[in-house]
Design an enzyme around this catalytic site. Structure first.
Site, short mmCIF file in Angstrom:
data_model
loop_
_atom_site.label_atom_id
_atom_site.label_comp_id
_atom_site.label_asym_id
_atom_site.label_seq_id
_atom_site.Cartn_x
_atom_site.Cartn_y
_atom_site.Cartn_z
N GLY A 137 0.20 31.18 27.39
CA GLY A 137 -0.43 30.47 26.28
C GLY A 137 -1.24 29.31 26.85
O GLY A 137 -1.63 29.34 28.02
N ARG A 188 4.61 14.99 9.17
CA ARG A 188 5.17 16.26 8.71
C ARG A 188 6.61 16.17 8.26
O ARG A 188 6.99 16.71 7.23
CB ARG A 188 5.06 17.29 9.83
CG ARG A 188 3.63 17.65 10.09
CD ARG A 188 3.48 18.57 11.27
NE ARG A 188 2.08 18.93 11.40
CZ ARG A 188 1.60 19.68 12.39
NH1 ARG A 188 2.40 20.14 13.32
NH2 ARG A 188 0.32 19.99 12.42
#
Lengths: 248, 637
Positions: free
Chosen positions: B42, B330
């Protein structure tokens, strides 16, 4: 609802494949197509049968892993969506749905619905990059790029490398995939130094992998989950001609 | 276990430069003699593999995907932070550092976070040079937007596909090195064990996912960049293949696992639609720039949203956090959503949802502007829910999204096993107890492009240990262990598919260790998980064989690890008797329901040490010594 599934089963690359028919009950409209297949697989395992092998990962249409031909259309009916973004509300009770792998000489089948798309990686390895090492790069704002130019490059760069363009093409051509990468990089000033060699190398690798030529039927654009325009193929052809015969 | 952070001395601003100046170098001609195994491709893995190969190291890279271009970094939508201060709005390295430390609720290591903020500016330069098409203004310069938890515009983005474009940049750099023969790439290859020889990480055992072949690989160092463990909850925004196997098996070989209870629940996801659900879809946080979050003031108000008059709506984020409003971090936004739903004011099926309403911005700027900004997200929402968000407010609900915990690493990103480096989401180091939006991409690329290329050389220079033979007893033993586990799973031939157990585990994790945790709920989870695990090993049916492409076998291995790891996560949550960031213990909250930290008892990293099967791991502690910032109570009011 209940659907009948005709699914391509093939043990491995060497084996002969064929369709197997399954009935799937308890399908609801909110299910994604892949969730319906998950449920089928759970039922198959409970019966002691081998589940259907298919690939997926992000399940939100961006990783490019899922690769099914549903009712004859790569990624199934509906525009601008990968297989994982296909929902069962597109089907109705009693439908028969065929499910096949992406078929192309360049994409050998590994098992059932899984194909080998490593040819795409080799095309990128042949030149789909800008040769900069890590570090020592100029400030990001040192090089202004016109917004229109950047937006067009982004339209091309949006390609997810799924291979639906190849699967949709009667010639199994990879031109849309290659065009997207060549266009993305040749539209940007950073891509200029290697502009000519890049397109020559990538096209040579594309040919070597056994992908066919483009005959402008535009099935690729229709199947593309990111709706990449065939105009980029025209651009690829121009880039290729320019690199082959134009000013060096 | 000794946990030495190896943070350099001196002023915060000078630590990284000083460290770089002092660490030992490897002669360019000698670099090719070192073999580095990079697991995961990734953002962190691909950028590391490419950068290390460019330096001249011999790199072997592995990913379980069919191509290194598909790792889950690709799904990040919103953007990447960098302290460029291009907008002249008062941003600086210090401010990005401070926002990140504060956003993480003061549970991250100061020096690591400061370095992250410092190198953030280089990342943007690097990516632009690679051809990443970041959004631009008409004058041709880069555009920025603001993101949750920040009051400046420091987020760079490429439409709603920033992660994709950054990953394709790193993938192109990696592809170039593969083409040049500097990286040997093994796609469709999963790491199943770590090989430790004389206390150093020297190899891995892998399974070829097409042929089933078990392979041994030895190297001079191992780099794990294998992502997070959000899928322990079964339903999360992670890709369905994301798993904890590489890091968990390294843990079982002695690597400490730090802060596993720090999990991030993202506030803006599409609510669950039914039992069949296989994953949850995130709606980018950037939507909160223009969308307003609300629920009805009245309990059980099931009128359609357009029939609820303005004064009967509760814009609860704007009400509770006036200075950040809909852009509150968040963890805070998620908890607030849970609170109103628990009060019976949630909307949609089951009352598990809140509205994210764009009607005001559509009125103010027109539908076209909104379409230009968020068109693809709106289309995605429409396709999934069959509701048109231009006409009706979106319904959203929190879902597991990111995991801040991970393998413990020092300042050099090396774990407590020398030679084992851990990058990106797989390590624990930079986000503390809560990650800010657009910081995951920043950290993955910082680790891969700008940290590991320096620090790995120092390890080689200081430890001149020969690479073990491929036939060394430790290598053979690890292979034998891997083969045994596969054989054992295939031989059970029970009656349920792997999914069934994963879903059960996920239910327990979400129910008892989700957005709010209590002593009682965690003890319940700790009682139920071993029971599910025991049933898994008796009743699972892994069809097919080991020497073929076998998805059921791949999943079985990953779920087997989740079934052990879930217990570790709950244990960590139980022992951390405070609330901080994403870890909310209901017993520890302020009068108005905010997280209440206990800095006297818990201002530390908890790093768990494996003790053997079915034995309680040991909790080691690395104190967090805040020398430069003042431990404040986080307030977004």
């Amino acid at each position: 609802m209940r659907v009948t599934l005709k699914i391509w089963r093939q043990k491995n690359a060497a084996a002969t494949g064929g369709f197997a028919t399954y009935t799937k009950d308890n399908v609801v409209a909110e299910m994604s197509f892949l969730e319906m297949l998950d449920a089928l697989n759970r039922e198959l395992v409970e019966k002691g049968e081998e589940p259907v092998a298919f690939e997926s990962d992000c399940r939100e249409g961006i990783c490019g892993t899922c690769s099914l031909v549903v009712s004859g259309i790569p990624h199934g009916p509906g525009k601008g969506a990968a297989t994982c973004q296909l929902y069962m509300r597109r089907f109705k009770d009693g439908d028969t749905i065929t499910v096949e792998p992406f078929r192309a000489r360049g994409f050998p089948i590994l098992r059932d619905l899984i194909v080998d798309r490593s040819a795409f990686d080799r095309i990128i390895q042949a030149g789909g990059f800008i040769s900069v090492n890590t570090g020592g790069t100029p400030d990001a704002n040192a090089l202004p790029i016109a917004k229109e130019q950047q937006e067009l490059a982004m339209d091309a760069a949006a390609c997810i490398g799924c291979g639906a363009c190849v699967a949709a093409c009667k010639n199994a051509s990879a031109m849309l995939f290659v065009a997207a990468k060549v266009s993305h990089l040749s539209l940007l000033p950073q891509g200029q130094p290697e502009r000519q060699q890049r397109v020559l190398n990538m096209v040579a690798q594309m040919d070597k992998e056994g992908f066919g030529a483009c005959t402008n039927t535009f099935e690729c654009e229709a199947a593309c989950p990111k709706e990449i325009s065939v105009r980029f193929i025209a651009r690829l052809n121009r880039e290729y001609m320019r690199a082959s015969w134009g000013d060096k | 276990m000794e946990l030495k952070s190896n943070v350099p001395s001196g002023p915060l601003e000078q630590k990284w430069d000083k460290h770089k100046a002092e660490i030992s170098l490897i002669n360019p001609a000698n670099k090719r003699k070192y073999n580095i195994l990079v697991v995961g491709t990734g953002l962190a893995g691909a950028s590391a593999a490419a950068s290390l190969a460019e330096l001249g190291y011999n790199v072997t890279a592995f990913c379980f995907h069919d191509s290194p271009r598909r790792a889950h970094s690709i799904a990040a939508q919103g953007g990447i932070n960098a302290a460029k201060n291009y907008q002249n709005d008062g941003d600086s390295v210090w401010r990005l550092f401070y926002d990140t430390i504060k956003g993480g609720d003061f549970r991250a290591r100061e020096a690591n976070v400061y370095r992250l903020a410092q190198v953030s500016v280089n990342i943007i330069d690097q990516c632009v040079a690679q051809g990443v098409p970041f959004a631009r203004e008409y004058g041709g310069l880069l555009s920025n937007r603001s993101f949750g938890g920040a009051q400046v515009s420091r987020t760079f983005y490429a439409r709603g596909q920033t992660g994709q474009q950054l990953l394709l940049g790193a993938y192109s750099a990696l592809s170039r090195q593969i083409g040049l023969g500097n990286v040997k790439m093994y796609p469709r290859t999963e790491m199943l064990d770590l090989v430790v020889v004389d206390g150093h990480a020297k190899g891995i055992i892998t399974r070829n996912l097409v042929s089933g072949e078990i392979q041994r690989h030895v190297g001079d160092a191992v780099v794990l960049a294998t992502g997070g463990y959000g899928n322990v909850f079964y339903l999360s925004t992670n890709a369905v293949g994301s798993n904890v196997t590489a890091t968990y098996r390294a843990y079982k070989r002695g690597a400490a696992f730090a802060n596993p209870c720090y999990t991030q629940i993202h506030p803006t996801c599409i609510p669950v639609s039914g039992e069949h659900q296989s994953k949850l879809t995130l709606m980018s946080e950037s939507l909160r720039n223009d969308g307003r979050v609300w629920v009805p003031k009245k309990k059980g108000d099931n009128r359609p949203p357009d029939q609820i008059p303005e004064d009967e709506r509760d814009y609860y984020l704007e009400r509770k956090y006036p200075s950040y409003g809909n852009l509150a971090p968040r963890d805070i936004s998620s908890r607030a959503a849970k609170q109103v739903c628990d009060e019976g004011r949630g909307v949609g099926p089951g009352g598990l949802g809140v509205y994210l309403d764009f009607s005001e911005v559509i009125k103010r700027l027109g539908e076209n502007v909104v379409r230009e900004r968020y068109g693809n997200l709106f289309d995605m929402y429409h396709e999934i829910t069959n509701e048109n968000p231009y006409a009706v407010p979106m319904r959203i609900y929190p879902a597991v999204h990111y995991t801040m915990g991970g393998l413990w690493v020092d300042y050099n990103l090396m774990s407590n096993i020398p030679g084992l480096f851990v990058l990106g989401e797989a390590n624990f180091s930079d986000h503390g107890a809560n990650r800010l939006g657009a910081s995951a991409l920043m950290q993955g690329l910082a680790d891969g492009y700008f940290v590991i290329p320096y620090t790995i050389g120092d390890y080689f220079a200081r430890n001149k240990i020969a690479r073990p033979s491929i036939d060394a007893p430790e290598v053979k033993q690890a292979e034998a262990d891997t083969r045994n586990q596969i054989a054992r799973m295939l031989s059970i031939k029970g009656k349920h598919s792997v999914d069934v157990f994963h879903r059960e585990l996920g239910r327990v994790m979400w129910e008892y260790c989700g957005m709010a945790r209590t002593d009682a709920s965690l003890k319940k989870a700790l009682a139920e998980i071993p029971e599910i695990r025991a049933r898994f090993w008796k009743e699972v049916h892994v069809t097919g064989g080991g020497e073929e492409l076998n998805l059921a076998l791949e999943r079985a291995g990953r779920v087997a690890d989740f079934l052990e790891f879930g217990e570790l996560l709950c244990l960590d949550a139980l022992e951390r008797r405070e609330s901080c960031g994403g870890h909310f213990r209901a017993e520890f909250q302020t009068e108005d329901g905010e997280a209440k930290r206990d800095d006297d008892a818990f201002c530390h990293v908890a790093a768990w040490e494996y003790q053997g099967p079915e034995r309680k791991p040991v909790r080691n502690v690395e104190p967090l010594d805040f020398q430069f910032v003042h431990l404040a109570t986080r307030s977004y009011k």
